[in-house]
Design a protein around this motif. Structure first.
Motif, PDB file in Angstrom:
ATOM      1  N   GLU A   1      -4.095  -5.309 -10.457  1.00  0.00           N
ATOM      2  CA  GLU A   1      -4.312  -4.862 -11.836  1.00  0.00           C
ATOM      3  C   GLU A   1      -4.095  -3.359 -11.919  1.00  0.00           C
ATOM      4  O   GLU A   1      -4.347  -2.647 -10.933  1.00  0.00           O
ATOM      5  CB  GLU A   1      -5.750  -5.151 -12.275  1.00  0.00           C
ATOM      6  N   ALA A   2      -3.659  -2.864 -13.086  1.00  0.00           N
ATOM      7  CA  ALA A   2      -3.452  -1.420 -13.264  1.00  0.00           C
ATOM      8  C   ALA A   2      -4.139  -0.977 -14.527  1.00  0.00           C
ATOM      9  O   ALA A   2      -4.157  -1.718 -15.522  1.00  0.00           O
ATOM     10  CB  ALA A   2      -1.966  -1.135 -13.366  1.00  0.00           C
TER      11      ALA A   2
ATOM     12  N   GLU B   1      -5.241   3.875 -11.937  1.00  0.00           N
ATOM     13  CA  GLU B   1      -6.066   3.177 -10.940  1.00  0.00           C
ATOM     14  C   GLU B   1      -5.498   1.790 -10.746  1.00  0.00           C
ATOM     15  O   GLU B   1      -5.315   1.047 -11.707  1.00  0.00           O
ATOM     16  CB  GLU B   1      -7.505   3.101 -11.448  1.00  0.00           C
ATOM     17  N   PHE B   2      -5.128   1.481  -9.469  1.00  0.00           N
ATOM     18  CA  PHE B   2      -4.608   0.152  -9.151  1.00  0.00           C
ATOM     19  C   PHE B   2      -5.624  -0.563  -8.283  1.00  0.00           C
ATOM     20  O   PHE B   2      -6.150   0.018  -7.347  1.00  0.00           O
ATOM     21  CB  PHE B   2      -3.259   0.270  -8.417  1.00  0.00           C
ATOM     22  N   THR B   3      -5.936  -1.834  -8.641  1.00  0.00           N
ATOM     23  CA  THR B   3      -6.895  -2.597  -7.840  1.00  0.00           C
ATOM     24  C   THR B   3      -6.210  -3.844  -7.298  1.00  0.00           C
ATOM     25  O   THR B   3      -5.604  -4.607  -8.058  1.00  0.00           O
ATOM     26  CB  THR B   3      -8.117  -2.996  -8.684  1.00  0.00           C
ATOM     27  N   VAL B   4      -6.311  -3.999  -5.964  1.00  0.00           N
ATOM     28  CA  VAL B   4      -5.726  -5.182  -5.320  1.00  0.00           C
ATOM     29  C   VAL B   4      -6.879  -6.113  -4.916  1.00  0.00           C
ATOM     30  O   VAL B   4      -7.789  -5.704  -4.210  1.00  0.00           O
ATOM     31  CB  VAL B   4      -4.926  -4.768  -4.062  1.00  0.00           C
TER      32      VAL B   4
ATOM     33  N   LEU C   1       0.836  -1.202   0.000  1.00  0.00           N
ATOM     34  CA  LEU C   1       0.000   0.000   0.000  1.00  0.00           C
ATOM     35  C   LEU C   1       0.876   1.260   0.000  1.00  0.00           C
ATOM     36  O   LEU C   1       0.607   2.210  -0.747  1.00  0.00           O
ATOM     37  CB  LEU C   1      -0.935   0.009   1.217  1.00  0.00           C
ATOM     38  N   VAL C   2       1.939   1.231   0.785  1.00  0.00           N
ATOM     39  CA  VAL C   2       2.842   2.397   0.835  1.00  0.00           C
ATOM     40  C   VAL C   2       3.433   2.635  -0.544  1.00  0.00           C
ATOM     41  O   VAL C   2       3.502   3.770  -1.031  1.00  0.00           O
ATOM     42  CB  VAL C   2       3.947   2.182   1.902  1.00  0.00           C
TER      43      VAL C   2
ATOM     44  N   THR D   1      -9.341  -0.514  -4.243  1.00  0.00           N
ATOM     45  CA  THR D   1      -8.962   0.271  -5.423  1.00  0.00           C
ATOM     46  C   THR D   1      -8.356   1.596  -4.977  1.00  0.00           C
ATOM     47  O   THR D   1      -8.891   2.250  -4.071  1.00  0.00           O
ATOM     48  CB  THR D   1     -10.192   0.530  -6.302  1.00  0.00           C
ATOM     49  N   LEU D   2      -7.246   1.958  -5.633  1.00  0.00           N
ATOM     50  CA  LEU D   2      -6.550   3.196  -5.296  1.00  0.00           C
ATOM     51  C   LEU D   2      -6.457   4.025  -6.564  1.00  0.00           C
ATOM     52  O   LEU D   2      -5.859   3.574  -7.554  1.00  0.00           O
ATOM     53  CB  LEU D   2      -5.149   2.835  -4.784  1.00  0.00           C
TER      54      LEU D   2
END
Ligand code: ADP
Length: 641
Positions: free
Chosen positions: A609-610, A619-622, A526-527, A560-561
């Protein structure tokens, strides 16, 4: 494939002509059979006539024999009867009235037992003194028959025979007579009379006419009563005188029959046994006959049988009709047979054609299939070849990729280490110079800087170790909310410096979300994501970070970030998770962060995923596996910090 739609001719195609042909054949058969039958008609009639004549010839022989038999049976009787003594007795003593009744009765008994019409005894003058018919009114007793030839002949020749119409009885009869002797002296004559009517009755059953004519040509017996005593030709004067003197027939009856006779000419030529006879009756009816004759010599009689000439016509016509029908039926049967045969042949031809078409199609299909098979085989071979080439290329690529990665890594590492090493070297040289000049303070400062540089290099080395070595941390249930909070706390100074707005969209119920993973490593991921986002938003006026948690279709927890930075470049979109891929200035990034993050999340059994957002940011989804402790999250809360 070239499929020819071969339509076989219908089995009954071309039958339109057949009814016409059938009709013509039928008409031909009718005409031919009719012509044949007509041609055969005269022949048929002739054959029938011949048959009929043969039949009548047999009848004639029979009739002749019957009459001859009857006459010859009677012929000897008068001589036998004349032997009886009583007859001599009554002739010797004609006045003996006692004897006469005996004699009469004896004659009657004899006539009765022999089936004879009359027996009578005449004296030498011809006067009847005893008779079998003594009881009858028309008894011969007292009658004189001196004029009869049989009487004269009996006296003269010892036997007399004669036929005549009885003067007393009015009956036709045949007479036989014999003398009655007394030694050599003739006492009288005994006569026997037989009637012949019964024969005529039998003849009437026949179609053919039968008559018996005497030596003068007078018909004495006939199956047709009206012909009796008619003459076959006009009588000669001598004959007329003889008949008259013997009172054989009443002269008034002797009229000639209207008769014409001519020789019979058949197909084979003239036939002497036969003659053609045309008789016209008194009322003018003309009848044609074929006549046959036989002779009874003892009586000088001629027996005639007349076969009606047209009698076989109707029979022939009947036969004609039958033969016509037979020929017709045979002809029709042949036509039907021929038609059946033709139909059968046609059907066989059609079936053969169908079979051939089918065969051709099968062969064509087989050929096509073989071609397709060959093509397929060729394609398979080509594919196998291509696959082999691909595998080789792939292996080469992997090799190339490995080398490239190695190159990238060497470049990055040499850069990362060279810069601090160069700095260390320069600080060390400066420190030495400062020490030589007794400037201990400056020398210490430089040594401190050297120490910082060493720390930095140690940090890089640690990073590399992390990448190379997989941590042995156990997977367990970890609280996602808490991890997010820790990561945000860690990055807080940078956030503040950048003036970034953080928007948290988490489930509203405040309950902890448990996922499977390692707490420290998830925090590291996350960091990394947060700091990458901050890097990308350096030039963004109002940097904004959005975090939210959802659930994907597979039931995984999705964090999602989203940022509003530069977004992923084209290269980055393809290689963002590759090790040592970076777009950052040397010294600002090793390009290992996302690669390490990718491996960590994969170790957790999740994925990362990016993509770029519609607004242009990244947008990155873990995706993380939910733990058994986790609860379903259906509603969301919105929280700003
Ligand atoms: P580094 O940060 O050391 O470059 P990373 O693996 O973390 O290595 O990132 C690789 C590259 O991915 C970055 O150099 C950057 O180009 C791109 N990247 C990562 N995150 C973002 C982001 N949020 N926005 C735009 N680009 C990004």
């Amino acid at each position: 494939m070239n499929v020819t739609a071969a339509h076989p001719p219908h089995p009954f195609a071309g039958n339109a002509k057949r009814p016409k042909r059938n009709f013509a054949a039928l008409a031909l058969v009718v005409l031919v059979s009719l012509a044949l039958s007509i041609a055969a008609l005269p022949h048929m009639e002739q054959r029938l006539m011949e048959g009929r004549l043969r039949q009548d010839e047999a009848t004639l022989r029979l009739v002749t024999e019957v009459i001859r038999g009857a006459l010859s049976r009677t012929e000897a009787l008068p001589a036998l009867i004349a032997e009886r003594p009583i007859l001599g007795d009554i002739l010797r003593d004609p006045d003996n009235s006692g004897l006469l009744p005996f004699a009469n009765e004896q004659l009657r008994q004899t006539a009765l037992s022999l089936g004879i019409s009359d027996i009578y005894v005449m004296d030498a003058d011809g006067t009847t003194i005893a008779a079998s018919n003594y009881r009858l009114d028309r008894s011969f007793i007292g009658q004189n028959f001196r004029f009869r030839p049989y009487f004269i002949d009996a006296l003269a020749n010892g036997i007399g025979r004669y036929h005549a119409l009885g003067t007393t009885s009015g009956q036709r009869g045949y007479y036989f007579a014999a003398p009655i002797f007394d030694g050599t002296k003739i006492l009288g004559v005994v006569a026997v009379k037989i009637t012949l009517d019964r024969f005529e009755e039998a003849w009437r059953d026949n179609d053919s006419r039968i008559f018996v004519a005497d030596q003068h040509g007078v018909i004495f017996m006939s199956d047709r009563p009206e012909w009796q005593f008619r003459t076959l030709a006009p009588l000669s004067e001598v004959a007329m005188e003889e008949i008259r003197s013997t009172r054989q027939y009443p002269m008034t009856l002797l009229k000639p029959l209207s008769l014409r006779s001519e020789p019979f000419v058949a197909a084979q030529g003239e036939d002497n046994r036969l003659s053609r006879m045309t008789i016209t009756s008194d009322d003018g009816v003309v009848s044609h006959y074929v006549a046959q004759q036989s002779l009874i010599a003892s009586a000088r009689w001629r027996v005639n049988i007349l076969t009606p000439a047209g009698s076989t016509r109707a029979e022939a016509l009947g036969l004609f009709a039958i033969s016509w029908l037979v020929i017709l039926i045979a002809g029709l049967s042949i036509i039907i047979l021929i038609q059946r045969r033709t139909q059968l042949l046609e059907r066989i031809a059609v079936q053969r054609e169908l079979a051939e078409t089918l065969d051709a199609r099968v062969q064509e299909r087989t050929r096509d299939l073989n071609n397709a098979n060959a093509k397929l085989r060729q394609e398979i071979a080509e594919r196998a070849h291509t696959e082999e080439r691909l595998r080789r290329t792939q292996a080469e690529l992997v090799q190339a990729g490995k080398l490239a990665a190695l190159g990238q890594m060497s470049a990055a590492l040499s850069h990362e280490f060279n810069q601090p090493l160069a700095a260390v070297k320069s600080y060390a040289e400066n420190a030495a110079t400062f020490l030589e000049r007794d400037r201990a303070q400056e020398a210490r400062e430089n040594i401190t800087r050297i120490s910082l540089m060493a720390d930095r290099m140690a940090s890089i080395s640690k990073h590399l170790r992390n990448f190379a070595r997989r941590p042995q941390e156990q997977l367990r249930d970890i609280p996602l909310r808490a991890v997010i909070r820790d990561a945000l706390d860690l990055i807080e100074p940078r956030l503040r410096r950048a003036g970034a707005e953080v928007i948290l969209e988490l489930p509203v119920d405040e309950a902890e979300i448990w996922v499977i993973g390692g707490r420290v490593r998830l925090q590291q991921v996350l960091v990394n994501l947060l700091s990458n986002a901050l890097d990308a938003m350096v030039d963004t006026k109002t940097p904004k970070l959005e975090l939210h948690i959802t659930e994907d279709v597979e039931g995984m927890v999705c964090l999602t970030l989203r940022d509003n930075g530069t977004g992923l470049s084209q290269d980055a979109q393809a290689q963002v998770f590759d090790p040592f891929f970076t777009t950052k200035e040397p010294g600002h990034g090793l390009g290992l962060g996302l690669s390490i993050s990718y491996n960590i999340i994969r170790d957790f059994g999740g994925k990362i995923e990016a993509r770029n957002t519609a607004e242009g940011g990244a947008e990155f989804t873990v995706h993380l596996r939910p733990s058994a402790k986790s609860r379903q999250h259906t509603s969301k809360a919105k929280q700003n910090t």
